[in-house]
Scaffold this motif. Structure first.
Motif, PDB file in Angstrom:
ATOM      1  N   VAL A   1       5.661 -10.870   4.901  1.00 51.07           N
ATOM      2  CA  VAL A   1       5.999 -11.610   3.771  1.00 51.07           C
ATOM      3  C   VAL A   1       4.970 -12.688   3.929  1.00 51.07           C
ATOM      4  CG1 VAL A   1       7.601 -13.044   2.655  1.00 51.07           C
ATOM      5  CG2 VAL A   1       8.265 -11.069   3.705  1.00 51.07           C
ATOM      6  N   THR A   2       4.085 -13.263   2.799  1.00 53.97           N
ATOM      7  CA  THR A   2       3.560 -14.368   2.549  1.00 53.97           C
ATOM      8  C   THR A   2       3.836 -14.989   1.213  1.00 53.97           C
ATOM      9  OG1 THR A   2       1.637 -13.604   1.282  1.00 53.97           O
ATOM     10  CG2 THR A   2       1.790 -13.192   3.806  1.00 53.97           C
ATOM     11  N   PRO A   3       3.740 -16.122   0.840  1.00 55.57           N
ATOM     12  CA  PRO A   3       3.762 -16.923  -0.229  1.00 55.57           C
ATOM     13  C   PRO A   3       3.186 -15.923  -1.587  1.00 55.57           C
ATOM     14  CG  PRO A   3       3.209 -18.373   1.079  1.00 55.57           C
ATOM     15  CD  PRO A   3       3.088 -17.193   1.860  1.00 55.57           C
ATOM     16  N   THR A   4       1.956 -15.184  -1.284  1.00 50.51           N
ATOM     17  CA  THR A   4       1.151 -14.778  -2.516  1.00 50.51           C
ATOM     18  C   THR A   4       1.372 -13.381  -2.312  1.00 50.51           C
ATOM     19  OG1 THR A   4      -0.820 -14.685  -0.913  1.00 50.51           O
ATOM     20  CG2 THR A   4      -0.529 -16.529  -2.429  1.00 50.51           C
ATOM     21  N   ASP A   5       1.414 -12.513  -1.147  1.00 51.15           N
ATOM     22  CA  ASP A   5       1.426 -11.244  -1.052  1.00 51.15           C
ATOM     23  C   ASP A   5       2.607 -10.590  -0.060  1.00 51.15           C
ATOM     24  OD1 ASP A   5      -1.343 -10.296  -2.143  1.00 51.15           O
ATOM     25  OD2 ASP A   5      -1.653 -12.084  -1.098  1.00 51.15           O
ATOM     26  N   LEU A   6       2.894  -9.275  -0.252  1.00 47.58           N
ATOM     27  CA  LEU A   6       3.706  -8.730   0.606  1.00 47.58           C
ATOM     28  C   LEU A   6       2.892  -7.413   0.963  1.00 47.58           C
ATOM     29  CD1 LEU A   6       7.115  -8.398  -1.412  1.00 47.58           C
ATOM     30  CD2 LEU A   6       6.281 -10.307   0.141  1.00 47.58           C
ATOM     31  N   ILE A   7       2.817  -7.347   2.425  1.00 47.97           N
ATOM     32  CA  ILE A   7       2.221  -6.247   2.962  1.00 47.97           C
ATOM     33  C   ILE A   7       2.899  -5.256   3.602  1.00 47.97           C
ATOM     34  CG2 ILE A   7       0.086  -5.684   4.613  1.00 47.97           C
ATOM     35  CD1 ILE A   7       0.499  -9.289   3.444  1.00 47.97           C
ATOM     36  N   GLY A   8       2.876  -3.988   3.492  1.00 50.57           N
ATOM     37  CA  GLY A   8       3.494  -3.054   3.936  1.00 50.57           C
ATOM     38  C   GLY A   8       2.909  -1.785   4.653  1.00 50.57           C
ATOM     39  N   VAL A   9       3.114  -1.360   5.842  1.00 48.89           N
ATOM     40  CA  VAL A   9       2.718  -0.127   6.403  1.00 48.89           C
ATOM     41  C   VAL A   9       3.957   0.727   6.903  1.00 48.89           C
ATOM     42  CG1 VAL A   9       0.869  -1.467   7.429  1.00 48.89           C
ATOM     43  CG2 VAL A   9       2.603  -1.081   8.735  1.00 48.89           C
ATOM     44  N   THR A  10       3.377   2.088   7.007  1.00 45.54           N
ATOM     45  CA  THR A  10       4.419   2.965   7.760  1.00 45.54           C
ATOM     46  C   THR A  10       3.345   3.185   9.146  1.00 45.54           C
ATOM     47  OG1 THR A  10       3.180   4.997   6.789  1.00 45.54           O
ATOM     48  CG2 THR A  10       5.215   4.180   5.836  1.00 45.54           C
ATOM     49  N   THR A  11       4.306   3.410  10.183  1.00 42.85           N
ATOM     50  CA  THR A  11       3.746   3.712  11.467  1.00 42.85           C
ATOM     51  C   THR A  11       4.195   4.850  12.058  1.00 42.85           C
ATOM     52  OG1 THR A  11       4.897   2.396  13.202  1.00 42.85           O
ATOM     53  CG2 THR A  11       3.056   0.983  11.717  1.00 42.85           C
ATOM     54  N   ASP A  12       3.617   5.437  13.123  1.00 43.90           N
ATOM     55  CA  ASP A  12       4.178   6.616  14.141  1.00 43.90           C
ATOM     56  C   ASP A  12       4.966   5.813  15.216  1.00 43.90           C
ATOM     57  OD1 ASP A  12       2.300   5.752  15.763  1.00 43.90           O
ATOM     58  OD2 ASP A  12       1.204   7.186  15.192  1.00 43.90           O
ATOM     59  N   PHE A  13       5.313   6.330  16.281  1.00 42.67           N
ATOM     60  CA  PHE A  13       5.954   5.776  17.519  1.00 42.67           C
ATOM     61  C   PHE A  13       5.039   5.045  18.198  1.00 42.67           C
ATOM     62  CE2 PHE A  13       9.323   7.688  20.664  1.00 42.67           C
ATOM     63  CZ  PHE A  13       9.698   6.421  20.725  1.00 42.67           C
ATOM     64  N   ARG A  14       3.688   5.107  17.947  1.00 47.90           N
ATOM     65  CA  ARG A  14       2.948   4.230  19.050  1.00 47.90           C
ATOM     66  C   ARG A  14       2.332   3.144  18.069  1.00 47.90           C
ATOM     67  NH1 ARG A  14      -0.045   9.036  22.082  1.00 47.90           N
ATOM     68  NH2 ARG A  14      -1.102   9.255  20.072  1.00 47.90           N
ATOM     69  N   ALA A  15       3.106   2.794  16.883  1.00 44.55           N
ATOM     70  CA  ALA A  15       2.621   1.742  16.216  1.00 44.55           C
ATOM     71  C   ALA A  15       1.197   1.837  15.365  1.00 44.55           C
ATOM     72  CB  ALA A  15       2.505   0.541  16.749  1.00 44.55           C
ATOM     73  N   GLY A  16       0.886   3.406  15.460  1.00 45.10           N
ATOM     74  CA  GLY A  16      -0.563   3.745  14.680  1.00 45.10           C
ATOM     75  C   GLY A  16      -0.051   3.726  13.189  1.00 45.10           C
ATOM     76  N   ILE A  17      -0.943   2.835  12.335  1.00 44.12           N
ATOM     77  CA  ILE A  17      -0.619   2.769  11.082  1.00 44.12           C
ATOM     78  C   ILE A  17      -0.906   4.158  10.221  1.00 44.12           C
ATOM     79  CG2 ILE A  17      -1.529   1.650   8.895  1.00 44.12           C
ATOM     80  CD1 ILE A  17      -1.989  -0.739  10.302  1.00 44.12           C
ATOM     81  N   ARG A  18      -0.165   4.583   9.395  1.00 41.91           N
ATOM     82  CA  ARG A  18      -0.107   5.813   8.677  1.00 41.91           C
ATOM     83  C   ARG A  18      -0.540   5.686   7.000  1.00 41.91           C
ATOM     84  NH1 ARG A  18       2.000  10.926  10.258  1.00 41.91           N
ATOM     85  NH2 ARG A  18       2.164  11.503   7.999  1.00 41.91           N
ATOM     86  N   ALA A  19       0.104   4.663   6.523  1.00 42.18           N
ATOM     87  CA  ALA A  19      -0.110   4.239   5.191  1.00 42.18           C
ATOM     88  C   ALA A  19       0.191   2.781   5.157  1.00 42.18           C
ATOM     89  CB  ALA A  19       1.147   5.033   4.310  1.00 42.18           C
ATOM     90  N   VAL A  20      -0.670   2.237   4.025  1.00 42.33           N
ATOM     91  CA  VAL A  20      -0.491   0.939   3.500  1.00 42.33           C
ATOM     92  C   VAL A  20      -0.350   0.745   2.139  1.00 42.33           C
ATOM     93  CG1 VAL A  20      -1.825  -1.313   3.678  1.00 42.33           C
ATOM     94  CG2 VAL A  20      -2.329   0.322   5.375  1.00 42.33           C
ATOM     95  N   ARG A  21       0.431  -0.109   1.929  1.00 50.46           N
ATOM     96  CA  ARG A  21       0.679  -0.749   0.624  1.00 50.46           C
ATOM     97  C   ARG A  21       0.856  -2.377   0.210  1.00 50.46           C
ATOM     98  NH1 ARG A  21      -0.263   3.711   0.192  1.00 50.46           N
ATOM     99  NH2 ARG A  21       0.515   5.536  -1.014  1.00 50.46           N
ATOM    100  N   HIS A  22       0.154  -2.815  -0.705  1.00 48.94           N
ATOM    101  CA  HIS A  22       0.588  -4.339  -0.829  1.00 48.94           C
ATOM    102  C   HIS A  22       1.180  -4.506  -2.442  1.00 48.94           C
ATOM    103  CE1 HIS A  22      -3.104  -5.561   1.685  1.00 48.94           C
ATOM    104  NE2 HIS A  22      -2.414  -4.615   2.295  1.00 48.94           N
ATOM    105  N   GLN A  23       1.643  -5.616  -2.442  1.00 50.12           N
ATOM    106  CA  GLN A  23       2.219  -6.182  -3.759  1.00 50.12           C
ATOM    107  C   GLN A  23       2.183  -7.611  -3.625  1.00 50.12           C
ATOM    108  OE1 GLN A  23       5.787  -5.579  -5.420  1.00 50.12           O
ATOM    109  NE2 GLN A  23       6.098  -3.439  -5.250  1.00 50.12           N
ATOM    110  N   GLN A  24       1.839  -8.146  -4.871  1.00 45.09           N
ATOM    111  CA  GLN A  24       1.659  -9.401  -5.225  1.00 45.09           C
ATOM    112  C   GLN A  24       2.680 -10.199  -5.417  1.00 45.09           C
ATOM    113  OE1 GLN A  24      -1.267 -10.018  -8.191  1.00 45.09           O
ATOM    114  NE2 GLN A  24      -2.579 -11.017  -6.791  1.00 45.09           N
TER     115      GLN A  24
END
Lengths: 403, 403
Positions: A98-121
């Protein structure tokens, strides 16, 4: 959507938790090496591993990951090694920043490897509005888990990283000056909407958890992660664990009283490091000294790169107080390694020299021998940190992911 | 004199070390309670305890110490509890504290209980001279162990506490500004003369080890010991262990750059806390502002107690920077408890109010919720800290007391 109740971890004992932690953070690793590093008997290791393999969380079959030298032992020619690794897609996790200007989201696997990324203003920073948008963002990310072409593991939980004073145990943001939030029961409100366990953490703490299990912490006995950008933060890993603070607060490097006492911080206190070293403070100083009230941060950076004296002075001042703060931190806790990260690192050249000079001036004796490492860093890494906190709670059986 | 080779500890495994540590620091404690707290099986506890009882280090017989509620469990009427304690006089330890004016020495038993105390004045602070006097002091203390009326256990080692940057692993004082020492191989030189293993530690670290095993650390999950006097120091206990620093330096609260930058510290750096908060700095300030160059510290304290404005100002200034330093420390590490100790505490009333105000002004959020505890404190406690480091090395089998 596949949820956590489908994926309880078969861990009955503290030894089991220790064994899975080693496999997760140090794998591929042979059973004999786990025994050596933990002090457990090989029989105890085998006993802990069997149900994890049975349930599909761990495998001793060759995996797509290249086996490097870390964690390998010499076992002689021809003898089967069967090093253990976790099965990355045995679970999925969502991490949100959470930031005051953007929300940043990821999905990861068990080893915290990033699979998908989505942003929202973010257009409205009220807790109510942000939580609504977080829920939307999480739902978008949950949809990506169902892709039949690339099936992900069941979702076990959602992590949210927020700057400020966060009560992780109760999932409450007690005081986040950047967001203007006080006593927001974020975990309860979000898990109510999504029906998924939610772990809320201080953002820098979350980043430090990710470094501990999946980054520099695998090789360093102690380290600090210092983040420079819209705020100045610090996560500490000492004596085998991330420092959380008895009352949930620690690592508040941005709020050491090292700046002039007449400057008032966003937190309301006087003389905090952030009053001269946050990106907003630098920008305000450049606007004031150059007489250009409409300048934005990239404009200020450009001016400084072009050699403008006033702009340089603002970055110099920031570098000086950051260097003093780094020295104060190493004088107190003496870490082996300091990782400097955060958005501000992209323009690191502007305060590098002053920072190193101030650090050298104030680091006491051998405390100054710690390595300083620069780490380029994106907002996605913050979200990944939030995911790492969920993975850690899951493995340890901590609230809200208790077994 | 009876020396260490006579008293090897029968500890074959890490579990054995853990069991003895619990008995030593939390005893009297029943076997079942040790099992519960360590996660070991009762059989494993019994197996570890048997040789310790056999060799006379531990007993399950009633001892002269009153059994209090700590560590007791409800076992039902008539059932024998047989809580375990260490046998205090199964070993002896010597602890020495070095200051520029005095050497302080104690003998202690296994539980760091002081048996005898001896002091020596220092007239020459050169390392050679001080080591000679330390050896004399140690010999005096060794003689007290042979008293037939009050027989002590065999001497297992000598601890020495020195302020500054100390390499405990190699027993070398790397830099002690107070003593004017650099790279003094104190452990080697002293053990050469006395034929006893010598453990050298930073003095505040040693005090923290004593608090960890025999003081507040028995009940607090994390704590800081802050010492105020001729220097300002800090020991930290976080995540289950005393913080030692990757390069042997940590807790240098007196060298955080929180004072005005024009003041030069005894360590050569600028703006250190000690430039306004050490007792020498306070005295120098009072001499300067009152125009009384011959004043001594007790005179300065008297003036301040009498309400002299100039004298008060010097203590106010010290209190303010100490309060800021405390806030900086809790903002970074967030301890549950802060113990304030040291010679300076006797005149604590002179800076208490300013210190608490500055602490409240700069402590960030819940970090300020830590308890502040005042502890009256003598030089003998410093020497006892040095003894505690020897006891810890002995139990853990660490150098130079390896098994």
């Amino acid at each position: 959507m596949p949820l956590r109740p489908n994926r309880p971890l078969p861990l009955a004992t503290p030894a089991g938790v220790e064994v899975l932690t080693r496999i997760l953070t140090q794998g591929p690793i042979p059973r004999v090496e786990i025994a050596r590093r933990t002090g457990l008997s090989q029989a105890a290791v085998t006993k802990a591993v069997a149900p994890l393999i049975e349930a599909g969380f761990v495998t001793d079959q060759p995996v797509a990951v290249p086996v490097d030298d870390v964690g390998r032992v010499e076992l002689g020619i021809g003898r089967p090694v069967s090093p253990l690794t976790v099965v990355p897609d045995s679970i999925s996790v969502i991490g949100l920043k959470v930031t005051p200007t953007d929300l940043i989201g990821v999905t990861t696997d068990f080893r915290a490897g990033i699979r998908a990324v989505r942003h929202q203003q973010v257009t409205d920073t009220s807790a109510e509005s942000v939580i609504k948008r977080l829920a939307e963002l999480a739902k978008e990310l949950i949809e990506t888990l169902d892709d039949p072409a690339d099936p992900a593991g069941p979702l076990i939980g959602i992590g949210v990283a927020v700057s400020g004073d966060v009560d992780a145990l109760h999932g409450v943001v007690r005081d986040s000056p950047f967001m203007g939030w006080r006593d927001v029961p974020l975990a309860a409100l979000l898990s109510e909407q999504l029906k998924v366990p939610v772990v809320v953490s201080n953002d820098v703490r979350a980043l430090t958890v990710a470094e501990h299990w999946f980054g520099v912490g695998v090789d360093a006995d102690s380290f600090a992660v210092v983040t420079i950008g819209s705020g100045v933060g610090c996560g500490l890993y000492i004596n085998g664990e991330v420092v959380s603070g008895a009352h949930g607060v620690s690592g508040e490097l941005g709020h050491l009283p090292l700046a002039p006492g007449e400057l008032v911080c966003t937190c309301g206190r006087r003389g905090c490091v952030e009053t001269v070293a946050s990106s907003d403070a630098i920008l305000a100083r450049v606007r004031e000294t150059t007489g250009q009230p409409d300048l934005d941060l990239s404009g200020a950076i450009e001016l400084a790169h072009d050699g403008d004296e006033h702009a340089r002075e603002a970055f110099d001042r920031a570098g000086e107080v950051i260097g003093s703060a780094l020295a104060a931190m190493v004088n107190l806790v003496g870490p082996e390694l300091v990782v400097i990260a955060g958005e501000g690192v992209a323009d690191y050249d502007l305060y590098d020299q002053r920072m190193r000079q101030a650090f050298a001036d104030h680091a006491f004796g051998a405390a100054g021998d710690c390595r300083l490492m620069l780490r380029s860093h994106t907002f996605d890494d913050w979200a990944r940190g939030a995911a790492a906190t969920v993975i850690r709670s899951y493995v340890r059986g901590e609230p809200p992911l208790t077994r």
